[in-house]
Each structure stands twice: as structure tokens, then as C-alpha cells.
Design a protein around this motif. Structure first.
Motif, PDB file in Angstrom:
ATOM      1  N   GLY A  66     -12.635-134.755  44.970  1.00  0.00           N
ATOM      2  CA  GLY A  66     -13.645-135.475  44.722  1.00  0.00           C
ATOM      3  C   GLY A  66     -13.507-137.179  44.461  1.00  0.00           C
ATOM      4  O   GLY A  66     -14.409-137.750  44.966  1.00  0.00           O
ATOM      5  N   SER A  67     -12.115-137.325  44.375  1.00  0.00           N
ATOM      6  CA  SER A  67     -11.598-138.563  44.564  1.00  0.00           C
ATOM      7  C   SER A  67     -11.758-139.283  46.015  1.00  0.00           C
ATOM      8  O   SER A  67     -11.751-140.567  46.143  1.00  0.00           O
ATOM      9  CB  SER A  67     -10.163-139.169  43.977  1.00  0.00           C
ATOM     10  N   ILE A 127     -20.871-136.367  53.780  1.00  0.00           N
ATOM     11  CA  ILE A 127     -20.007-135.304  54.314  1.00  0.00           C
ATOM     12  C   ILE A 127     -19.668-134.416  53.341  1.00  0.00           C
ATOM     13  O   ILE A 127     -19.561-133.333  53.600  1.00  0.00           O
ATOM     14  CB  ILE A 127     -18.822-135.802  55.101  1.00  0.00           C
ATOM     15  N   GLU A 128     -19.267-134.872  52.096  1.00  0.00           N
ATOM     16  CA  GLU A 128     -18.936-134.187  50.993  1.00  0.00           C
ATOM     17  C   GLU A 128     -19.647-134.513  49.834  1.00  0.00           C
ATOM     18  O   GLU A 128     -19.905-135.703  49.622  1.00  0.00           O
ATOM     19  CB  GLU A 128     -17.292-134.296  50.657  1.00  0.00           C
ATOM     20  N   GLU A 129     -19.604-133.643  48.816  1.00  0.00           N
ATOM     21  CA  GLU A 129     -20.315-134.104  47.270  1.00  0.00           C
ATOM     22  C   GLU A 129     -19.687-133.162  46.402  1.00  0.00           C
ATOM     23  O   GLU A 129     -19.257-131.987  46.807  1.00  0.00           O
ATOM     24  CB  GLU A 129     -21.583-134.147  47.412  1.00  0.00           C
ATOM     25  N   ARG A 171     -19.662-129.343  51.139  1.00  0.00           N
ATOM     26  CA  ARG A 171     -19.280-130.324  52.426  1.00  0.00           C
ATOM     27  C   ARG A 171     -19.729-129.596  53.823  1.00  0.00           C
ATOM     28  O   ARG A 171     -19.989-128.488  53.726  1.00  0.00           O
ATOM     29  CB  ARG A 171     -17.653-130.529  52.616  1.00  0.00           C
ATOM     30  N   THR A 172     -19.885-130.435  54.753  1.00  0.00           N
ATOM     31  CA  THR A 172     -20.722-130.075  56.000  1.00  0.00           C
ATOM     32  C   THR A 172     -19.366-129.563  56.822  1.00  0.00           C
ATOM     33  O   THR A 172     -18.226-130.092  56.691  1.00  0.00           O
ATOM     34  CB  THR A 172     -21.183-131.191  56.746  1.00  0.00           C
ATOM     35  N   LEU A 173     -19.601-128.787  57.710  1.00  0.00           N
ATOM     36  CA  LEU A 173     -18.539-128.253  58.618  1.00  0.00           C
ATOM     37  C   LEU A 173     -19.034-128.254  60.187  1.00  0.00           C
ATOM     38  O   LEU A 173     -20.247-128.020  60.260  1.00  0.00           O
ATOM     39  CB  LEU A 173     -18.313-126.784  58.399  1.00  0.00           C
ATOM     40  N   ARG A 174     -18.100-128.879  60.981  1.00  0.00           N
ATOM     41  CA  ARG A 174     -18.454-128.786  62.541  1.00  0.00           C
ATOM     42  C   ARG A 174     -17.701-127.603  63.029  1.00  0.00           C
ATOM     43  O   ARG A 174     -16.364-127.470  62.918  1.00  0.00           O
ATOM     44  CB  ARG A 174     -17.960-129.803  63.211  1.00  0.00           C
ATOM     45  N   LEU A 175     -18.508-126.500  63.420  1.00  0.00           N
ATOM     46  CA  LEU A 175     -17.754-125.152  63.894  1.00  0.00           C
ATOM     47  C   LEU A 175     -18.352-124.955  65.176  1.00  0.00           C
ATOM     48  O   LEU A 175     -19.203-125.414  65.828  1.00  0.00           O
ATOM     49  CB  LEU A 175     -18.545-124.082  63.110  1.00  0.00           C
ATOM     50  N   VAL A 205     -22.409-125.327  56.433  1.00  0.00           N
ATOM     51  CA  VAL A 205     -22.211-126.089  54.905  1.00  0.00           C
ATOM     52  C   VAL A 205     -21.493-125.183  54.106  1.00  0.00           C
ATOM     53  O   VAL A 205     -21.912-123.845  54.175  1.00  0.00           O
ATOM     54  CB  VAL A 205     -23.436-126.303  54.228  1.00  0.00           C
ATOM     55  N   ALA A 206     -20.400-125.548  53.471  1.00  0.00           N
ATOM     56  CA  ALA A 206     -19.713-124.705  52.670  1.00  0.00           C
ATOM     57  C   ALA A 206     -19.951-124.966  51.274  1.00  0.00           C
ATOM     58  O   ALA A 206     -20.020-126.357  50.909  1.00  0.00           O
ATOM     59  CB  ALA A 206     -18.214-124.727  52.957  1.00  0.00           C
ATOM     60  N   GLU A 207     -19.801-124.170  50.203  1.00  0.00           N
ATOM     61  CA  GLU A 207     -19.961-124.437  48.838  1.00  0.00           C
ATOM     62  C   GLU A 207     -18.879-123.553  47.960  1.00  0.00           C
ATOM     63  O   GLU A 207     -18.841-122.469  48.376  1.00  0.00           O
ATOM     64  CB  GLU A 207     -21.017-124.085  48.317  1.00  0.00           C
ATOM     65  N   VAL A 208     -17.990-124.465  47.128  1.00  0.00           N
ATOM     66  CA  VAL A 208     -17.055-123.495  46.692  1.00  0.00           C
ATOM     67  C   VAL A 208     -17.114-123.983  45.203  1.00  0.00           C
ATOM     68  O   VAL A 208     -17.266-125.239  44.751  1.00  0.00           O
ATOM     69  CB  VAL A 208     -15.308-124.015  47.168  1.00  0.00           C
ATOM     70  N   GLY A 209     -16.820-123.049  44.275  1.00  0.00           N
ATOM     71  CA  GLY A 209     -17.067-123.187  42.886  1.00  0.00           C
ATOM     72  C   GLY A 209     -15.772-123.476  42.059  1.00  0.00           C
ATOM     73  O   GLY A 209     -14.951-122.684  42.448  1.00  0.00           O
ATOM     74  N   GLU A 210     -15.737-124.493  41.278  1.00  0.00           N
ATOM     75  CA  GLU A 210     -14.563-124.554  40.362  1.00  0.00           C
ATOM     76  C   GLU A 210     -14.617-123.766  39.221  1.00  0.00           C
ATOM     77  O   GLU A 210     -15.577-123.223  38.710  1.00  0.00           O
ATOM     78  CB  GLU A 210     -14.495-126.002  39.811  1.00  0.00           C
ATOM     79  N   GLN A 211     -13.292-122.873  39.005  1.00  0.00           N
ATOM     80  CA  GLN A 211     -13.369-121.725  38.096  1.00  0.00           C
ATOM     81  C   GLN A 211     -12.095-121.819  37.258  1.00  0.00           C
ATOM     82  O   GLN A 211     -11.204-120.942  37.513  1.00  0.00           O
ATOM     83  CB  GLN A 211     -13.412-120.477  39.022  1.00  0.00           C
ATOM     84  N   PRO A 212     -11.753-122.733  36.355  1.00  0.00           N
ATOM     85  CA  PRO A 212     -10.427-122.662  35.621  1.00  0.00           C
ATOM     86  C   PRO A 212     -10.234-121.438  34.769  1.00  0.00           C
ATOM     87  O   PRO A 212     -11.308-120.989  34.341  1.00  0.00           O
ATOM     88  CB  PRO A 212     -10.656-123.929  34.722  1.00  0.00           C
TER      89      PRO A 212
END
Length: 488
Positions: free
Chosen positions: A225-226, A232-234, A246-250, A256-263
Motif C-alpha cells: 500500500g505504501s 496501476i494499483e489500489e 492491480r492491473t496486469l499485462r499478460l 485485473v487481480a484482486e487479493v483480500g487481506e485475511q489476518p
């Protein structure tokens, strides 16, 4: 105790630390499993062990439907090793065999196809075609159980040459037809919504990205995040339940990929991939795994670093701390130059300016994701005056992008790390910090220590240690460095 005795002990204790490190097969059932499989432990005389799922499949065993051995994290060994086998495994994971064949894999490694075949067979019990085939089978199973695409669409999306080959492979690996696999899909939902969708893949492909051991997701999301570049990212949501996007050049088009934080969640991160071409599923998955360092072995890292009295409290305070990689090595290299001798915030502002001026707009913006990172050949010809950088730094950026565009510097997953670092250091304006940072994040090297980094030096002083103790941190120096960066 022999190696196989140790492996059987891990199977008997259902030790998840070894999931993906090896597989075991049972002669009486004809199936192979991950070490943590919850089924009754078979008798030792009926068990054989394999380094890869492909080797178990090649020996005639089918995947266990209970523990799903094809869905385990990759072995951390392939990231740590710099030899041809380690490099080949990283390239196969990125889909090179599917896109370029065995000849393309061998060419990237600098060996003949016969040499690559021989070395992989000798050490892993499976050649590049078998390894890629196992990967295609896993991709097809994911698509069968997470989308409503027709079987023929899935066959070609997963990389099979024909529907017949797809059907035969799925029956051989899973002892089930594609229709049976689809009907047996789990009825779970994820934080991104239901697994199956009426509109097929239009809402994206939901995945669970497996990892072993604890995972310090808060620190990883803080780190990404920092450094997130606008367009490109958020990162959205509150700390502890954020989603990184984030966007991906494939190879087949933008994604677009989305990944969730799961502490505290056990065993995986939730992910959804939106792809222009479903044939990019394997490549996109592997790139997100590298970005989030999901194939790491946190137990091995903790054992090594925890043996140092100065590092032991840091390791205990942040179990499962990872060393994030990158989804795009060329992008990472450019961002490393943008961040030379400036703060993280200043480097991020330069990245924002670069994308605003030279980024490639995506066909369908999603939220704050509007661009793909500019390609090296585009930047090699750009003026770069919008970045507010000294002339010398702009010259360095142009030199780097020319080298990347012309292939003088190679940053693919199978690149020779030592050779790449030498080529980087030969470029005017690229010093040890930049080359080391690219080696660590761009090439996924777990054993990099940026000893001249001011924040690392400050962290070492606070921890009461110095580079004199660094030999004891190998081969996990990159993780030691992240502990120093996180030292309060």
C-alpha cells in the motif's frame, strides 16, 4: 533415519509444512496426496514418495479428491535454487512451456532441450511436458469448479491442444470426467462473492491462493500500500480487511487481480482474476503468488533467523513475515530506478507521474485501475521530462529501459540471477542497491541483503546486530531485511 523415513513421519503427523515440498502415493488405493491429508495414514510398505505431482501422475497415481494435492503451495526450494532445475521450475510455473514449448524453455535456460529433459527427469522424476501437463490439469479443474464455461472453452483456456486430450488428461489425473468434476465442486463462497457465476468468467475467476504456515498479511499489505502507484494499483477497505487490486499485462491481454487481506485466516488468500483471455490464468496466478511470496517456507525462515539472538524477538513478533516480489519484473526495475536515493513517498509520486504521462489506458477501467504500466520499449524513447528527476537519473532510466527492450538484461522468472546482476551493474547509474533490490523483488531471490540501505542499517542498530552476523541469516537474508525494515 532416512529421507523417506522422515517423509513418512511428516505424513503420519499430517504436517502441513511439507505440503508442496513432496507428495506421497499409496499403492493399495492408486492415489497420491499432500503430506497433511486427513485420511487414515497408510502403512509404510504401501507408500512411495515423489518430488512433484507430475511425477506421481507419471507413475500412474491419481489425485486425492479429499486433500487436493494439486492445489498446494509451490516448494520454496524452487525460489531459493539458482541452478537450471530451479530456474526451469519457475519458468514452467509462468507458463513458458504452454506458450513456447520445450524448445522455448531450453532456449531461455541456455541449454539444449535434451539436457533440460534429462536434468528434470533425473531430479524430479518428470520432464517439462509432464510438469506443464500437471499444471494444465490443475488450471482446468479450477475453471470447471469456479466458472460456467463450456468444457471445450475450458480445454483451450487451460492450454490443451484438443478436447479429447483434455478429457483423457482429466480422467487420468482425477479419475473423473470434466462433468463429474464440475458437479463435485464445493458450494463455498468467498469474500468476492459466489464461486460460480451465471455469466461464466465475466465476473472473474475466484481462487484460493494457498500458502504454508503463518502469513503476516497486515505487514505485506502495508508494504504494498505504501508503494501503490495511482492507476496501476489500489488498496481499498479498512486495515485488517483490505483488498489489494492491480492491473496486469499478460500474454493474452490486460487483466485485473484482486487479493483480500485475511489476518489469522488459515492456509490461503482469497483472489479474483479478471482476464481478457482465460489462457492467462496460470500465468496470472503465478505472478500473484510471486508478488505475495506465497511459496515461502516461513518455518524454515523462522528456524534460521530465530537462531540469531538479535533477530529472535523480531521473528517472534511477526510470524510469517514475507518478502514481497513483483507481478511484473520490468515494472519493478523501472520503479527501483525511480526510487533511487529518495523516500518511498517520493518514489511513489514519480511512479504516479510516469503512469499519468506514459501509461497505457485499459479498455475497461475498474474503480481506480485505469492504466497498464508503460512498457520498456515505450519508455526507452520517451523524454521523461514530466518526472521531475535529475538529468542523470533520467539517463539511467533510459539506459535501463533500452537494455530491457533489447534483451541485454533479462528479468524473466528463469533468469540467471548472478548474470543478471552483473549486467545491471554494468549499466551507468545502476549501483549495488538498485541491482540488489531488483534481484530480490524482480527475480524473487530470498537471499539479498541491501547492507547500504539507510533503513536497514537503522533497523540493525535497533535490533543490536550488524552485517558481521549476516552469514548466519543465509539463505534467508531478504527476510531478515524485511524484519529490520519493520523494526519499531
Amino acid at each position: 533415519m532416512t529421507v523417506e523415513d522422515s517423509r513418512y513421519e511428516a505424513v503420519s503427523s499430517r504436517d502441513a509444512r511439507f505440503d508442496g515440498v513432496f507428495f506421497f502415493a499409496v499403492a493399495t488405493t492408486g492415489i497420491y496426496c499432500r503430506p497433511s491429508c486427513p485420511a487414515i495414514t497408510p502403512k509404510r510398505r504401501n507408500v512411495s514418495f515423489y518430488r512433484t505431482a507430475a511425477a506421481a501422475q507419471g507413475a500412474g497415481f491419481r489425485a486425492c479428491r479429499r486433500c487436493r494435492p494439486d492445489a498446494v503451495p509451490g516448494s520454496a526450494e524452487w525460489n531459493a535454487r539458482a541452478d537450471v532445475v530451479g530456474r526451469a521450475m519457475r519458468l514452467i510455473g509462468d507458463g513458458i512451456v504452454d506458450r513456447e514449448g520445450v524448445a522455448g524453455l531450453a532456449d531461455r535456460l541456455g541449454y539444449s532441450a535434451r539436457q533440460v529433459q534429462r536434468q528434470l527427469n533425473a531430479e524430479l522424476g518428470a520432464g517439462p511436458i509432464a510438469l506443464a501437463r500437471a499444471q494444465r490439469g490443475h488450471t482446468a479443474r479450477v475453471l470447471l469448479q469456479t466458472t460456467t464455461l463450456q468444457a471445450a472453452e475450458i480445454a483451450f483456456a487451460a492450454g490443451f491442444a484438443s478436447v479429447r486430450q483434455f478429457n483423457d488428461t482429466m480422467r487420468e489425473i482425477y479419475a473423473a470426467t470434466p462433468t463429474e468434476l464440475r458437479s463435485a465442486r464445493p458450494g463455498r463462497t468467498s469474500r468476492f462473492g459466489p464461486v460460480a457465476h451465471e455469466n461464466g468468467a465475466a465476473a472473474g475467476v475466484p481462487l484460493r491462493l494457498a500458502h504454508r504456515g503463518p502469513y503476516a498479511s497486515v505487514e505485506v499489505f502495508d508494504y504494498l500500500g505504501s508503494r501503490a502507484i495511482t492507476g496501476i494499483e489500489e488498496i481499498v477497505g479498512e486495515r485488517g480487511s483490505r483488498t489489494y487490486r492491480r492491473t496486469l499485462r499478460l500474454p493474452g491481454g490486460p487483466g485485473v487481480a484482486e487479493v483480500g487481506e485475511q489476518p489469522g485466516a488459515g492456509g490461503w488468500l482469497e483472489c479474483r482474476l479478471h482476464l481478457a483471455d482465460l489462457r492467462d490464468l496460470t500465468t496470472a496466478t503465478q505472478r500473484m503468488r510471486r508478488l505475495f511470496d506465497l511459496d515461502a517456507d516461513p518455518c524454515a525462515v523462522a528456524e534460521r533467523l530465530g537462531a540469531d539472538p538479535a533477530l529472535a524477538p523480531l521473528v517472534a513478533a511477526r510470524p510469517g513475515l514475507r518478502a514481497p516480489g513483483t507481478a511484473d519484473p520490468h515494472e519493478l526495475a523501472v520503479r527501483a530506478v525511480l526510487g533511487q536515493q529518495v523516500s518511498v513517498a517520493a518514489g511513489r509520486r514519480r511512479g504516479d507521474a510516469l503512469v499519468a504521462a506514459y501509461g497505457e489506458p485499459v479498455p475497461e477501467p475498474r474503480g481506480g485501475l485505469t492504466h497498464l504500466f508503460p512498457q520498456a520499449d515505450h519508455l526507452a524513447e520517451a523524454e521523461l521530462g514530466e518526472l521531475g528527476m535529475p538529468d542523470a537519473r533520467r539517463a539511467t532510466l533510459r539506459t535501463l529501459t533500452v537494455a530491457l527492450a533489447e534483451g541485454a538484461v533479462t528479468l524473466d522468472p528463469g533468469a540467471d540471477r548472478d548474470e543478471t546482476e552483473r549486467h545491471l551493474l554494468a549499466l551507468p547509474g545502476i549501483g549495488p542497491w538498485t541491482a540488489g533490490y531488483i534481484r530480490m523483488r524482480g527475480l524473487g531471490d530470498p537471499d539479498v541483503l541491501l547492507a547500504a540501505d539507510v533503513a536497514v542499517q537503522a533497523g540493525m542498530r535497533r535490533a543490536g546486530t550488524s552485517t558481521a552476523d549476516a552469514e548466519g541469516w543465509r539463505p534467508w537474508s531478504s527476510y531478515a531485511m524485511h524484519h529490520f525494515w519493520n523494526t519499531p
